[in-house]
Design a protein around this motif. Sequence first.
Motif, PDB file in Angstrom:
ATOM      1  N   THR A 151      -8.550   1.044   3.844  1.00 11.46           N
ATOM      2  CA  THR A 151      -8.148  -0.339   3.564  1.00 11.46           C
ATOM      3  C   THR A 151      -8.380  -1.241   4.765  1.00 11.46           C
ATOM      4  O   THR A 151      -8.909  -2.365   4.640  1.00 11.46           O
ATOM      5  N   VAL A 152      -8.016  -0.775   5.948  1.00  9.70           N
ATOM      6  CA  VAL A 152      -8.130  -1.603   7.149  1.00  9.70           C
ATOM      7  C   VAL A 152      -9.593  -1.823   7.537  1.00  9.70           C
ATOM      8  O   VAL A 152      -9.982  -2.937   7.947  1.00  9.70           O
ATOM      9  N   LEU A 153     -10.428  -0.828   7.421  1.00  7.94           N
ATOM     10  CA  LEU A 153     -11.849  -1.005   7.725  1.00  7.94           C
ATOM     11  C   LEU A 153     -12.473  -2.073   6.838  1.00  7.94           C
ATOM     12  O   LEU A 153     -13.290  -2.892   7.294  1.00  7.94           O
ATOM     13  N   GLN A 154     -12.080  -2.090   5.576  1.00  7.45           N
ATOM     14  CA  GLN A 154     -12.585  -3.109   4.657  1.00  7.45           C
ATOM     15  C   GLN A 154     -12.075  -4.486   5.064  1.00  7.45           C
ATOM     16  O   GLN A 154     -12.823  -5.476   5.034  1.00  7.45           O
ATOM     17  N   GLU A 155     -10.805  -4.561   5.459  1.00  6.38           N
ATOM     18  CA  GLU A 155     -10.235  -5.842   5.902  1.00  6.38           C
ATOM     19  C   GLU A 155     -10.956  -6.354   7.152  1.00  6.38           C
ATOM     20  O   GLU A 155     -11.260  -7.557   7.270  1.00  6.38           O
ATOM     21  N   GLU A 156     -11.208  -5.464   8.089  1.00 11.83           N
ATOM     22  CA  GLU A 156     -11.872  -5.871   9.332  1.00 11.83           C
ATOM     23  C   GLU A 156     -13.275  -6.401   9.053  1.00 11.83           C
ATOM     24  O   GLU A 156     -13.726  -7.370   9.691  1.00 11.83           O
ATOM     25  N   GLN A 157     -13.930  -5.817   8.092  1.00 15.76           N
ATOM     26  CA  GLN A 157     -15.267  -6.297   7.727  1.00 15.76           C
ATOM     27  C   GLN A 157     -15.191  -7.675   7.090  1.00 15.76           C
ATOM     28  O   GLN A 157     -16.008  -8.558   7.390  1.00 15.76           O
ATOM     29  N   GLU A 158     -14.205  -7.878   6.227  1.00 14.76           N
ATOM     30  CA  GLU A 158     -14.047  -9.167   5.541  1.00 14.76           C
ATOM     31  C   GLU A 158     -13.596 -10.259   6.500  1.00 14.76           C
ATOM     32  O   GLU A 158     -14.023 -11.417   6.373  1.00 14.76           O
ATOM     33  N   ARG A 159     -12.707  -9.920   7.448  1.00 15.31           N
ATOM     34  CA  ARG A 159     -12.146 -10.916   8.358  1.00 15.31           C
ATOM     35  C   ARG A 159     -12.973 -11.080   9.630  1.00 15.31           C
ATOM     36  O   ARG A 159     -12.743 -12.020  10.398  1.00 15.31           O
ATOM     37  N   LEU A 161       0.832  -1.201   0.000  1.00 14.26           N
ATOM     38  CA  LEU A 161       0.000   0.000   0.000  1.00 14.26           C
ATOM     39  C   LEU A 161       0.871   1.258   0.000  1.00 14.26           C
ATOM     40  O   LEU A 161       1.811   1.375   0.784  1.00 14.26           O
ATOM     41  N   MET A 162       0.537   2.181  -0.896  1.00 19.04           N
ATOM     42  CA  MET A 162       1.215   3.480  -0.949  1.00 19.04           C
ATOM     43  C   MET A 162       0.254   4.494  -1.557  1.00 19.04           C
ATOM     44  O   MET A 162      -0.327   4.246  -2.616  1.00 19.04           O
ATOM     45  N   PRO A 163       0.061   5.646  -0.926  1.00 21.58           N
ATOM     46  CA  PRO A 163      -0.879   6.634  -1.461  1.00 21.58           C
ATOM     47  C   PRO A 163      -0.324   7.317  -2.711  1.00 21.58           C
ATOM     48  O   PRO A 163       0.892   7.376  -2.916  1.00 21.58           O
ATOM     49  N   HIS A 164      -1.211   7.840  -3.549  1.00 24.24           N
ATOM     50  CA  HIS A 164      -0.779   8.577  -4.736  1.00 24.24           C
ATOM     51  C   HIS A 164      -0.134   9.896  -4.344  1.00 24.24           C
ATOM     52  O   HIS A 164       0.824  10.350  -4.972  1.00 24.24           O
ATOM     53  N   GLU A 165      -0.676  10.523  -3.290  1.00 21.86           N
ATOM     54  CA  GLU A 165      -0.063  11.737  -2.766  1.00 21.86           C
ATOM     55  C   GLU A 165       0.795  11.347  -1.578  1.00 21.86           C
ATOM     56  O   GLU A 165       0.327  10.721  -0.630  1.00 21.86           O
ATOM     57  N   TYR A 166       2.078  11.695  -1.637  1.00 21.34           N
ATOM     58  CA  TYR A 166       3.014  11.246  -0.617  1.00 21.34           C
ATOM     59  C   TYR A 166       2.973  12.174   0.597  1.00 21.34           C
ATOM     60  O   TYR A 166       3.798  13.071   0.751  1.00 21.34           O
ATOM     61  N   SER A 167       1.997  11.940   1.467  1.00 25.04           N
ATOM     62  CA  SER A 167       1.868  12.749   2.682  1.00 25.04           C
ATOM     63  C   SER A 167       1.318  11.881   3.800  1.00 25.04           C
ATOM     64  O   SER A 167       0.700  10.833   3.557  1.00 25.04           O
ATOM     65  N   GLY A 168       1.531  12.327   5.051  1.00 23.68           N
ATOM     66  CA  GLY A 168       1.022  11.588   6.194  1.00 23.68           C
ATOM     67  C   GLY A 168      -0.491  11.496   6.179  1.00 23.68           C
ATOM     68  O   GLY A 168      -1.070  10.443   6.504  1.00 23.68           O
ATOM     69  N   LYS A 169      -1.148  12.569   5.803  1.00 24.23           N
ATOM     70  CA  LYS A 169      -2.607  12.584   5.762  1.00 24.23           C
ATOM     71  C   LYS A 169      -3.127  11.578   4.739  1.00 24.23           C
ATOM     72  O   LYS A 169      -4.046  10.799   5.035  1.00 24.23           O
ATOM     73  N   ALA A 170      -2.534  11.580   3.548  1.00 21.57           N
ATOM     74  CA  ALA A 170      -2.984  10.658   2.499  1.00 21.57           C
ATOM     75  C   ALA A 170      -2.745   9.211   2.912  1.00 21.57           C
ATOM     76  O   ALA A 170      -3.583   8.332   2.661  1.00 21.57           O
ATOM     77  N   LEU A 171      -1.606   8.946   3.563  1.00 22.95           N
ATOM     78  CA  LEU A 171      -1.313   7.591   4.021  1.00 22.95           C
ATOM     79  C   LEU A 171      -2.310   7.160   5.087  1.00 22.95           C
ATOM     80  O   LEU A 171      -2.850   6.039   5.038  1.00 22.95           O
ATOM     81  N   GLY A 172      -2.581   8.050   6.052  1.00 23.39           N
ATOM     82  CA  GLY A 172      -3.528   7.715   7.111  1.00 23.39           C
ATOM     83  C   GLY A 172      -4.919   7.438   6.583  1.00 23.39           C
ATOM     84  O   GLY A 172      -5.595   6.482   7.015  1.00 23.39           O
ATOM     85  N   GLU A 173      -5.374   8.234   5.635  1.00 29.35           N
ATOM     86  CA  GLU A 173      -6.714   8.045   5.061  1.00 29.35           C
ATOM     87  C   GLU A 173      -6.803   6.761   4.251  1.00 29.35           C
ATOM     88  O   GLU A 173      -7.805   6.033   4.335  1.00 29.35           O
ATOM     89  N   LEU A 174      -5.763   6.452   3.473  1.00 31.36           N
ATOM     90  CA  LEU A 174      -5.776   5.227   2.674  1.00 31.36           C
ATOM     91  C   LEU A 174      -5.712   3.993   3.571  1.00 31.36           C
ATOM     92  O   LEU A 174      -6.409   2.990   3.329  1.00 31.36           O
ATOM     93  N   LEU A 175      -4.902   4.047   4.607  1.00 35.97           N
ATOM     94  CA  LEU A 175      -4.828   2.941   5.565  1.00 35.97           C
ATOM     95  C   LEU A 175      -6.177   2.714   6.239  1.00 35.97           C
ATOM     96  O   LEU A 175      -6.627   1.569   6.385  1.00 35.97           O
ATOM     97  N   THR A 176      -6.808   3.793   6.639  1.00 37.58           N
ATOM     98  CA  THR A 176      -8.108   3.682   7.311  1.00 37.58           C
ATOM     99  C   THR A 176      -9.125   3.000   6.404  1.00 37.58           C
ATOM    100  O   THR A 176      -9.838   2.063   6.835  1.00 37.58           O
TER     101      THR A 176
END
Length: 503
Positions: free
Chosen positions: A378-386, A361-376
């Motif tokens: 992605t992880v919420l979707q994973e938690e729902q699936e798992r 995973l890597m955001p298109h915009e290289y910033s802490g905010k973009a990384l945090g939002e993309l992680l959130t």
Amino acid sequence: MTYVAGKVWLVGAGPSDPGLFTLKGKAVLEQADVVVYDKLVGQGVLAMIPEKTERIFVGKVSGNHPVPQQEINQILLREAQKGKQVVRLKGGDPFVFGRGGEELELLSQNGIAFEIVPGITSAVAVPAYNGIPVTHRDFVSSLHIITGHTKKSDEAEIDYEALVKLDGTYIFLMGVASIPKICAGLLGAGIEPDMPAAILERGTTAHQRRIVSDVSHLPAEAEKAAVKTPAIIVVGKVCALAEEFHWAEDRPLGGLKIAVTRPRDRSSELAQKLALLGAELVLLPAIETKEIENNDALEEAFHHMNEYDWAVFTSPVGVEIFFNKLRAMKKDIRSLASLQFAAIGSATKKSIEEKGILVNLMPHEYSGKALGELLTQTVLQEEQERSRKVRLLIPRAKIGTEDVLKPLAAAGIGYEDLPIYDTIESSDCENRMEQDIDYVAFTSASTVKGFVKQTGLTDFKHIKAVCIGKKTAEEAENYGMQIIVAKEATIDSMLECFKQLAH
């Protein structure tokens, strides 16, 4: 005669461009206990001196010797007699009107061991950087290097008639103040009045200047241009080739002098790319990164790595420290098999993948905010699936941006914010902000803060700051700097920004 353990290396630093410094000179510099250096040594070469090495500035320039030559000789002797490995670093070549022989006399008389490391002389390099070949079979068959003054006189006694008969290329070093007398002497000896001649100022630097004329008009042209030292005078038919052969200023960044503020251990990629594009660099590492020692929390994390689902990295230095610690604990990447990896940007991604691990995973915009939002997301979707909670490990700086954490905390995602290194202000750039720097490159908000505290400046309105991203730009703007922001938060995007600024 009793010999001591100390030794002196007389090293030529070349004209200014650090790319012209010899490999042997660099190797000797890196093992020195003390370096005695002149004003004409380029900043790029001085940046190669290790931080632990003692520096003694003797400040010599043409016509201004605050430390007399005899005292310099005594300094070399005194330091060597203490058993130190001493480098005497001189601009150009120490044996081409560099007083190298004078400095060896006292050492030899006192049984001090020494070595000579020749440097590239400005007599050849500076004309080359201005498109003037000092020899050319169609024009001249000889080359003559003449000093503008001697030890006994501010003006050298030159046999102009003998010189003119040789019909070669004449290079006058340290002769700027004597331009009228030199040209008059050549004309009086019968040189053609329209013989091409040039004065080359600050050769091999970003702001080098070239005034090409002829022997009759060069003094007036030099006065009109207010030429200052360091500069050399070239007389000969080859000067006419500068119009066809000039190249240094034609490079993409050939006229720019850029200060690079990244930490010393992470400035190489940006610095190398800027240099290859022709920029003159001033290395001002405004911050340093230091691993947190005795990091029990990191060791504990390695013992329970199977409890995490993601490893999230926000910098290449974090990657290096993490994996170095992994090896120190006698573990390898197999112990990370349960993890997915996230990176804030391309440089961090590259560092992870060099360890043999693909980044998920890597955001298109290289910033802490973009990384945090993309992680959130992605992880919420994973938690729902798992149908279970997902946990993140975030090894990073002790004081890092909260932007990456805020979206995670707001979504109730579990994470461990694990400090593994500290960012501290460097003292290496203190009072070294030169007046003629065109742009300063900032790659993080912390480099801006370090730069501000360490340069000794009080007014930053004249600083043209090229920033890697919005957060960095906001910090620079707080100090009134002139802001230019790269389109993407990458080194390559910064390079494109500099290319546009150069035209």
